[in-house]
Design a protein around this motif. Structure first.
Motif, mmCIF file in Angstrom:
data_model
loop_
_atom_site.group_PDB
_atom_site.id
_atom_site.type_symbol
_atom_site.label_atom_id
_atom_site.label_comp_id
_atom_site.label_asym_id
_atom_site.label_seq_id
_atom_site.Cartn_x
_atom_site.Cartn_y
_atom_site.Cartn_z
ATOM 1 N N GLU A 320 0.807 -1.214 0.000
ATOM 2 C CA GLU A 320 0.000 0.000 0.000
ATOM 3 C C GLU A 320 0.844 1.270 0.000
ATOM 4 O O GLU A 320 0.325 2.372 -0.101
ATOM 5 N N ASP A 321 2.138 1.115 0.136
ATOM 6 C CA ASP A 321 3.006 2.279 0.102
ATOM 7 C C ASP A 321 4.387 1.839 -0.353
ATOM 8 O O ASP A 321 4.748 0.659 -0.263
ATOM 9 N N HIS A 322 5.145 2.807 -0.853
ATOM 10 C CA HIS A 322 6.479 2.533 -1.365
ATOM 11 C C HIS A 322 7.511 2.718 -0.263
ATOM 12 O O HIS A 322 7.517 3.737 0.429
ATOM 13 N N LEU A 323 8.367 1.739 -0.064
ATOM 14 C CA LEU A 323 9.460 1.813 0.890
ATOM 15 C C LEU A 323 10.725 2.187 0.132
ATOM 16 O O LEU A 323 11.142 1.474 -0.783
ATOM 17 N N GLN A 324 11.324 3.291 0.508
ATOM 18 C CA GLN A 324 12.446 3.808 -0.268
ATOM 19 C C GLN A 324 13.740 3.062 0.044
ATOM 20 O O GLN A 324 14.147 2.934 1.194
ATOM 21 N N ILE A 325 14.378 2.574 -1.014
ATOM 22 C CA ILE A 325 15.649 1.861 -0.918
ATOM 23 C C ILE A 325 16.626 2.538 -1.867
ATOM 24 O O ILE A 325 16.257 2.956 -2.963
ATOM 25 N N GLN A 326 17.857 2.649 -1.444
ATOM 26 C CA GLN A 326 18.878 3.245 -2.299
ATOM 27 C C GLN A 326 20.093 2.340 -2.335
ATOM 28 O O GLN A 326 20.372 1.604 -1.388
ATOM 29 N N ILE A 327 20.793 2.371 -3.460
ATOM 30 C CA ILE A 327 22.034 1.624 -3.617
ATOM 31 C C ILE A 327 23.089 2.587 -4.136
ATOM 32 O O ILE A 327 22.777 3.535 -4.869
ATOM 33 N N ASN A 328 24.321 2.393 -3.733
ATOM 34 C CA ASN A 328 25.367 3.331 -4.124
ATOM 35 C C ASN A 328 25.625 3.324 -5.626
ATOM 36 O O ASN A 328 26.078 4.302 -6.197
ATOM 37 N N LYS A 329 25.283 2.203 -6.293
ATOM 38 C CA LYS A 329 25.490 2.118 -7.734
ATOM 39 C C LYS A 329 24.594 1.026 -8.294
ATOM 40 O O LYS A 329 24.529 -0.068 -7.758
ATOM 41 N N GLU A 330 23.893 1.331 -9.399
ATOM 42 C CA GLU A 330 22.951 0.361 -9.954
ATOM 43 C C GLU A 330 23.557 -0.479 -11.066
ATOM 44 O O GLU A 330 23.087 -1.586 -11.325
ATOM 45 N N ASN A 331 24.560 0.035 -11.753
ATOM 46 C CA ASN A 331 25.272 -0.732 -12.774
ATOM 47 C C ASN A 331 26.676 -1.000 -12.248
ATOM 48 O O ASN A 331 27.498 -0.090 -12.146
ATOM 49 N N LEU A 332 26.921 -2.243 -11.916
ATOM 50 C CA LEU A 332 28.137 -2.617 -11.201
ATOM 51 C C LEU A 332 29.055 -3.457 -12.061
ATOM 52 O O LEU A 332 28.604 -4.244 -12.891
ATOM 53 N N LYS A 333 30.341 -3.285 -11.840
ATOM 54 C CA LYS A 333 31.335 -4.151 -12.455
ATOM 55 C C LYS A 333 31.785 -5.170 -11.425
ATOM 56 O O LYS A 333 31.699 -4.939 -10.212
ATOM 57 N N LEU A 334 32.255 -6.307 -11.909
ATOM 58 C CA LEU A 334 32.727 -7.344 -10.999
ATOM 59 C C LEU A 334 33.778 -6.766 -10.054
ATOM 60 O O LEU A 334 34.702 -6.059 -10.476
ATOM 61 N N GLY A 335 33.619 -7.041 -8.790
ATOM 62 C CA GLY A 335 34.563 -6.581 -7.789
ATOM 63 C C GLY A 335 34.210 -5.259 -7.141
ATOM 64 O O GLY A 335 34.826 -4.886 -6.142
ATOM 65 N N GLU A 336 33.222 -4.522 -7.677
ATOM 66 C CA GLU A 336 32.859 -3.236 -7.093
ATOM 67 C C GLU A 336 32.070 -3.431 -5.799
ATOM 68 O O GLU A 336 31.245 -4.334 -5.675
ATOM 69 N N VAL A 337 32.316 -2.548 -4.856
ATOM 70 C CA VAL A 337 31.679 -2.626 -3.547
ATOM 71 C C VAL A 337 30.235 -2.130 -3.626
ATOM 72 O O VAL A 337 29.922 -1.183 -4.357
ATOM 73 N N ILE A 338 29.355 -2.774 -2.863
ATOM 74 C CA ILE A 338 27.936 -2.448 -2.861
ATOM 75 C C ILE A 338 27.507 -2.040 -1.457
ATOM 76 O O ILE A 338 27.863 -2.690 -0.476
ATOM 77 N N GLU A 339 26.733 -0.965 -1.380
ATOM 78 C CA GLU A 339 26.140 -0.530 -0.125
ATOM 79 C C GLU A 339 24.664 -0.242 -0.355
ATOM 80 O O GLU A 339 24.293 0.365 -1.353
#
Length: 461
Positions: A320-339
């Motif tokens: 019933e509502d949107h829960l906001q999520i963010q990622i530091n980068k949406e297009n990632l290369k192998l080995g890149e860090v994700i938060e």
């Protein structure tokens, strides 16, 4: 530092494909931090992030953001004239979004029935001698947008042009009307539409200018105040949620439906004495019922996906509502860090899942062995991995990965329902039977929400 390898997740719900011929563009402007800090607004960062997601879901691939100190009057005018309008032709679609303060300024051209111009407030507004400087008045805005040679320009304005000097609306809501000594706060304004309207016409929400190539959806009627909250402005949250649902369900959406959806959202979450009614103006006859999704907008995230992926998408679409999520980068290369970051709009119980499209496996990212208690509180920011995790994530396998976050009113803990994985931190769900069972919740008569949810999808290549 110990590094855990997780082939990962996350957003857009859509993989957007660019077309060389089209010049479809979206300009997103948000001002939460003003040169005069007394005018600052909460939650504008959330508005900007939500509208970036919404623009991508609609199919816009060329998106420009002006935020805070970058959103001065001169820079906004320049962005519209030399970026938004540049290269656009009669087959292209353009979107302009603004979130910040609105106000009124004494009319000098004589075209206003009430002798007051409506205005938007860039970062560098200044007040003195009963006047306000560096605002964008409706005459200037009209000149800028009518010079865009697009097929249609969608304009979304989360501001208001009437209000009082009492900015604090109670709770965490703040009025988006900028009051200054000299403004006639008792006067009503119309929307950004340039054709003079009577008060009755405006209140009926029937503004139409048949010869324009733009349509405007404003956050509130002339007699009302738009509201900003730390979790985002009510109007923006409403339209972003509606676009998210339409994208997930693969159904069209138009400005008239956005108007209705935003009003329903505001009615659900606004204080009873602080209602605001979104309104349409401009070329409503031509564009109010036109599908806003561009031809290149396609939900490729679910193509070739397994049962678990599709089930999670379907569950999120029913939220019933949107829960906001963010990622530091949406297009990632192998080995890149994700938060990953999740902002909590209300008290509840948070679960975050990671699903690989190729393997169709579900991992419970939160709660986990380091944080088994998943009760969270309004205004809290959950970051994964957190500073106390002692490790980082990095992209380890090519493909698409999804993160789905669920915030429930009642206690639900997927970590306890799963089996601890080989890393000793995260639990694995063998299928979505636990998820489906968890959301078979009977709502009480007076309950507003059973759960809110959001999805992010990342591409690793």
């Amino acid at each position: 530092m110990r590094v855990y390898y997780i082939a990962f997740l996350l957003l857009c719900g859509l993989l957007l494909v660019s077309t060389a011929e089209a010049a479809n563009k979206a300009l997103i402007i948000g001002v939460g931090k003003y040169a005069d800090s007394r005018a600052n607004l909460p939650g504008i960062d959330n508005d900007i992030a939500a509208m970036q997601d919404a623009a991508k879901k609609l199919g816009f691939t060329d998106i420009k953001v002006l935020k805070d100190q970058d959103a001065t009057k001169r820079s906004i005018e320049d962005a519209i004239t030399n970026w938004l309008a540049k290269g656009v032709g009669p087959t292209d679609t353009v979107m302009l979004y603004f979130s910040g303060h609105g106000t009124q300024k004494k009319d000098l051209s004589g075209d206003e029935e009430d002798n007051w111009d409506e205005a938007l407030c860039p970062h560098d507004i200044a007040v003195g001698n009963g006047d306000i400087l560096n605002v964008l008045v409706d005459d200037e805005i009209n000149t800028l947008i009518t010079a865009i040679p697009s097929k249609v320009t969608y304009i979304l304005v989360d501001a208001c042009h009437s209000g009082t000097s009492a900015k604090n609306l109670g709770s965490s809501s703040v009025s988006k009307f900028f009051w200054y000594k000299g403004v006639d706060e008792a006067k009503c304004s119309r929307s950004m539409s340039r054709t003079p309207k009577s008060s009755q016409d405006r209140e009926r929400n029937t503004n139409n200018e048949p010869n324009t190539n733009y349509i405007v959806l404003s956050a509130a009627l002339d007699s009302e105040e738009a509201q900003a909250t730390p979790s985002g402005s009510l109007f923006t949250n409403g339209i972003a949620h509606a676009i998210e649902q339409a994208a997930r369900q693969g159904t069209p959406i138009n400005m008239r439906e956005l108007n209705v959806a935003a009003k329903q959202y505001i009615d659900r979450y606004a204080q009873s004495d602080r209602k605001q009614t979104p309104m349409l103006s401009g070329g409503t006859t031509q564009f109010a019922d036109a599908n806003m999704f561009l031809p290149q907008a396609a939900n490729e995230g679910s193509q070739n996906a397994g049962k678990n992926w599709r089930d999670i998408e379907n569950i999120v679409a029913k939220a019933e509502d949107h829960l906001q999520i963010q990622i530091n980068k949406e297009n990632l290369k192998l080995g890149e860090v994700i938060e990953v970051t999740c902002r909590i709009p209300k008290d509840g119980y948070l679960n975050i899942l990671n699903i690989s499209r190729e393997k169709d496996e579900i991992t419970v990212l939160f709660p986990n062995a380091l944080h088994t208690d998943n009760m969270v509180h309004s205004g809290q920011v959950v970051k994964i991995p957190g500073p106390d995790y002692g490790f980082e994530w990095y992209a380890g396998e090519e493909g698409k990965v999804m993160m789905a976050a669920f915030l429930t009113d009642k206690p639900v803990n997927f970590y306890k329902k799963g089996s601890l994985g080989s890393d000793g931190v995260f639990a694995e769900l063998k299928d979505t039977i636990h998820v489906r069972g968890a959301f078979h919740i009977r709502k009480r008569e007076n309950e507003k929400n059973a759960f809110v949810a959001g999805i992010k999808i990342a591409t690793i290549q």
